[in-house]
Design a protein around this motif. Structure first.
Motif, PDB file in Angstrom:
ATOM      1  N   THR A  42       0.849  -1.220  -0.083  1.00 15.05           N
ATOM      2  CA  THR A  42       0.032   0.010   0.079  1.00 15.05           C
ATOM      3  C   THR A  42       0.926   1.408  -0.025  1.00 15.05           C
ATOM      4  O   THR A  42       1.945   1.229   0.885  1.00 15.05           O
ATOM      5  CB  THR A  42      -1.000  -0.026   1.104  1.00 15.05           C
ATOM      6  OG1 THR A  42      -1.474  -1.332   1.559  1.00 15.05           O
ATOM      7  CG2 THR A  42      -1.959   1.249   1.204  1.00 15.05           C
ATOM      8  N   PRO A  43       0.536   2.362  -0.909  1.00 12.59           N
ATOM      9  CA  PRO A  43       1.210   3.315  -1.001  1.00 12.59           C
ATOM     10  C   PRO A  43       1.317   4.062   0.554  1.00 12.59           C
ATOM     11  O   PRO A  43       0.072   4.069   1.116  1.00 12.59           O
ATOM     12  CB  PRO A  43       0.624   4.248  -1.929  1.00 12.59           C
ATOM     13  CG  PRO A  43       0.120   3.302  -2.816  1.00 12.59           C
ATOM     14  CD  PRO A  43      -0.215   2.190  -2.148  1.00 12.59           C
ATOM     15  N   GLN A  45       1.067   7.338   1.357  1.00  4.91           N
ATOM     16  CA  GLN A  45       0.728   8.766   1.126  1.00  4.91           C
ATOM     17  C   GLN A  45      -0.034   9.305   2.444  1.00  4.91           C
ATOM     18  O   GLN A  45       0.279  10.415   2.674  1.00  4.91           O
ATOM     19  CB  GLN A  45      -0.407   8.714   0.119  1.00  4.91           C
ATOM     20  CG  GLN A  45       0.198   8.775  -1.162  1.00  4.91           C
ATOM     21  CD  GLN A  45      -0.980   8.812  -2.468  1.00  4.91           C
ATOM     22  OE1 GLN A  45      -1.681   7.648  -2.361  1.00  4.91           O
ATOM     23  NE2 GLN A  45      -1.100   9.717  -3.253  1.00  4.91           N
ATOM     24  N   ASP A  46      -0.595   8.354   3.364  1.00  5.32           N
ATOM     25  CA  ASP A  46      -1.207   9.067   4.441  1.00  5.32           C
ATOM     26  C   ASP A  46      -0.560   8.460   5.621  1.00  5.32           C
ATOM     27  O   ASP A  46      -1.217   8.415   6.797  1.00  5.32           O
ATOM     28  CB  ASP A  46      -2.698   8.923   4.641  1.00  5.32           C
ATOM     29  CG  ASP A  46      -3.217   7.485   4.676  1.00  5.32           C
ATOM     30  OD1 ASP A  46      -2.292   6.601   4.367  1.00  5.32           O
ATOM     31  OD2 ASP A  46      -4.330   7.171   4.995  1.00  5.32           O
ATOM     32  N   ASP A  82       8.502   8.548  -4.492  1.00  7.35           N
ATOM     33  CA  ASP A  82       7.239   9.198  -4.992  1.00  7.35           C
ATOM     34  C   ASP A  82       6.161   8.109  -3.912  1.00  7.35           C
ATOM     35  O   ASP A  82       5.981   7.185  -4.347  1.00  7.35           O
ATOM     36  CB  ASP A  82       6.779   8.770  -6.289  1.00  7.35           C
ATOM     37  CG  ASP A  82       5.239   9.314  -6.635  1.00  7.35           C
ATOM     38  OD1 ASP A  82       4.287   9.608  -5.791  1.00  7.35           O
ATOM     39  OD2 ASP A  82       5.121   9.573  -7.800  1.00  7.35           O
ATOM     40  N   VAL A  83       5.778   8.760  -2.866  1.00  6.93           N
ATOM     41  CA  VAL A  83       5.029   8.192  -2.100  1.00  6.93           C
ATOM     42  C   VAL A  83       3.685   7.643  -2.614  1.00  6.93           C
ATOM     43  O   VAL A  83       2.845   6.869  -1.895  1.00  6.93           O
ATOM     44  CB  VAL A  83       4.582   8.990  -0.731  1.00  6.93           C
ATOM     45  CG1 VAL A  83       6.048   9.105  -0.028  1.00  6.93           C
ATOM     46  CG2 VAL A  83       3.963  10.076  -0.881  1.00  6.93           C
ATOM     47  N   SER A  84       3.232   8.040  -3.804  1.00  8.63           N
ATOM     48  CA  SER A  84       2.033   7.384  -4.197  1.00  8.63           C
ATOM     49  C   SER A  84       2.139   6.160  -4.855  1.00  8.63           C
ATOM     50  O   SER A  84       1.260   5.531  -5.500  1.00  8.63           O
ATOM     51  CB  SER A  84       1.508   8.586  -5.306  1.00  8.63           C
ATOM     52  OG  SER A  84       2.245   8.718  -6.565  1.00  8.63           O
ATOM     53  N   GLN A  85       3.366   5.824  -5.215  1.00 12.12           N
ATOM     54  CA  GLN A  85       3.695   4.382  -5.633  1.00 12.12           C
ATOM     55  C   GLN A  85       3.759   3.411  -4.655  1.00 12.12           C
ATOM     56  O   GLN A  85       3.815   3.615  -3.513  1.00 12.12           O
ATOM     57  CB  GLN A  85       5.286   4.593  -6.328  1.00 12.12           C
ATOM     58  CG  GLN A  85       5.195   5.340  -7.737  1.00 12.12           C
ATOM     59  CD  GLN A  85       6.493   5.407  -8.125  1.00 12.12           C
ATOM     60  OE1 GLN A  85       7.451   4.884  -7.790  1.00 12.12           O
ATOM     61  NE2 GLN A  85       6.715   5.853  -9.305  1.00 12.12           N
ATOM     62  N   CYS A 298       7.401   9.392   7.619  1.00 14.59           N
ATOM     63  CA  CYS A 298       6.663   9.760   6.298  1.00 14.59           C
ATOM     64  C   CYS A 298       6.152  11.149   6.405  1.00 14.59           C
ATOM     65  O   CYS A 298       5.798  11.713   5.417  1.00 14.59           O
ATOM     66  CB  CYS A 298       5.546   8.956   6.251  1.00 14.59           C
ATOM     67  SG  CYS A 298       5.840   7.094   5.605  1.00 14.59           S
TER      68      CYS A 298
END
Length: 393
Positions: A42-43, A45-46, A82-85, A298
């Motif tokens: 799982t990315p 992102q959060d 790129d934390v969306s990857q 993060c």
């Protein structure tokens, strides 16, 4: 979890066994894993949000692992630039901690030979990279962004597949004071490196970070020239400005989540085998005891030392100028346990190994008065860490 020498010496000498899982060495706590309980792609992102989806998912995985008899589960692996990857993280079936000095003393006196190199290719080449830097400088001089980090790769093809255990032995021997890592990848192969830069360490409520920004080549054959290079770096307006952008951004990011925070106004000098770096030791105490090493890492990632400042504009410029996707390069690698303790370092001075194909990575911070040729040389010195491990310095 207290760092102890939990391996017999014979175990420490079996690098092939060590490199079947995740290996991470640090002056604080070193560990190796066995098996895989579950993977987490799982990315992140959060992941900085304590009640975000990623942190909730991680707590559920830790709870399930404990029910399966894993007493102190940990999350290990790598997070991309790129934390969306997708992330390259997993919870192992077991892990052991050890003293890094014991591992280093177990290194054989004669290291195994690596296969001969058939071909190596700079990506991009000299002309394209220096033009990238010139374009970035022109954009920065126009007022936006203040800094961008540009990187380049070295693709290597060897006569035979590379034994990553033999490679990591050489990396450790040649860079004894770095953070060493070996991360098995889902698609096969491994991410291997010797990072000089601590992103985030957390023990209880205390945390620390030591960002690096601003570098100069060392002179190992002349102590006076070497000291002069460090002194010049410390008084370089260009490098001090680049470093200040990083520390100011990290202070602003950490302050709202900290009960105590110390960010020195003047950097210090640290060295690797090949470079002087400007460094700032940041220490703090979290406000919320639910914080963990991953949430703080993060929160910071990527710092201006990896992307630039402001981040959004710098990342846009990176995507525009760099002719490749960084993937795990320029990300972070490390671990976090179910108690919130852990350590994450910046994924630099590293490479990926897939059989006979090796890809190395290095970057440099670009500001308004950066010189393209100088940045080409700086990234070349940074690539030396891995090139030396292959006998290609």
């Amino acid at each position: 979890m207290v760092e102890t020498s939990t391996f017999e010496n014979a175990w420490l000498k079996d690098f092939s066994a060590l490199c079947r899982g995740f290996l991470f060495t640090s002056p604080w706590r070193s560990l190796v894993t066995q098996g895989c309980y579950t993977t987490i792609a799982t990315p992140v992102q959060d992941a900085a949000l304590l009640q975000g989806d990623f942190q909730q998912q991680l707590r559920q995985h830790f709870a399930a692992a404990k029910k399966q008899g894993i007493a102190n589960p940990i999350l290990v692996g790598a997070i991309p630039f790129d934390v969306s990857q997708p992330a390259a993280l997993f919870i192992p079936e077991s892990h052991r901690t050890f003293n890094r000095a014991d591992l280093q003393s177990a290194l054989p006196s004669s290291l195994s030979e690596l296969p001969q190199v058939r071909r190596r290719t700079a990506v991009p080449d000299h002309a394209v990279f220096t033009r990238m830097v010139a374009d970035a400088v022109a954009t920065i001089q126009g007022g936006d962004p203040d800094k961008v980090v540009l990187s380049r790769l070295m693709d290597i093809v060897t006569e035979h597949p590379v034994d990553t255990a033999a490679l990591i032995q050489r990396v450790i021997a040649q860079n004894p004071n770095s953070y060493h890592f070996h991360v098995p990848l889902a698609e096969g192969g491994a991410l291997v490196g010797a990072s000089p830069e601590l992103m985030l360490r957390k023990q209880g409520r205390d945390f620390s970070s030591c960002p690096l920004a601003g570098s100069a080549r060392r002179h190992p054959d002349s102590a006076s020239e070497d000291r002069a290079a460090g002194n010049t770096l410390m008084h370089s307006g260009k490098d001090r400005h680049e470093h200040q952008l990083v520390t100011d951004a990290m202070r602003a990011t950490l302050q709202p989540r900290s009960r105590l925070l110390s960010v020195p106004t003047v950097p210090s000098l640290i060295t690797t085998a090949t470079l002087w770096h400007l460094a700032t030791q940041i220490d703090g105490e979290v406000q919320d005891e639910r914080e963990n090493a991953l949430s703080l890492a993060c929160l910071l990632h990527p710092t201006p030392a990896l992307s630039g400042f402001p981040h959004a504009r710098a990342q846009q410029l990176i995507q525009q100028l760099e002719p490749f996707d960084r993937q795990l390069f320029g990300g972070i690698v490390g671990w976090c346990d179910s108690e919130g303790n852990g350590e994450w370092v910046v994924t630099i001075r590293c490479g990926t190994v897939h059989g006979a194909r090796v890809r190395l990575f290095a970057g440099a911070g670009i500001v308004a008065d950066s010189q393209p040729e100088s940045e080409w040389r700086e990234t070349g010195v940074k690539l030396d860490t891995m090139l030396r491990a292959f006998g290609l310095q």
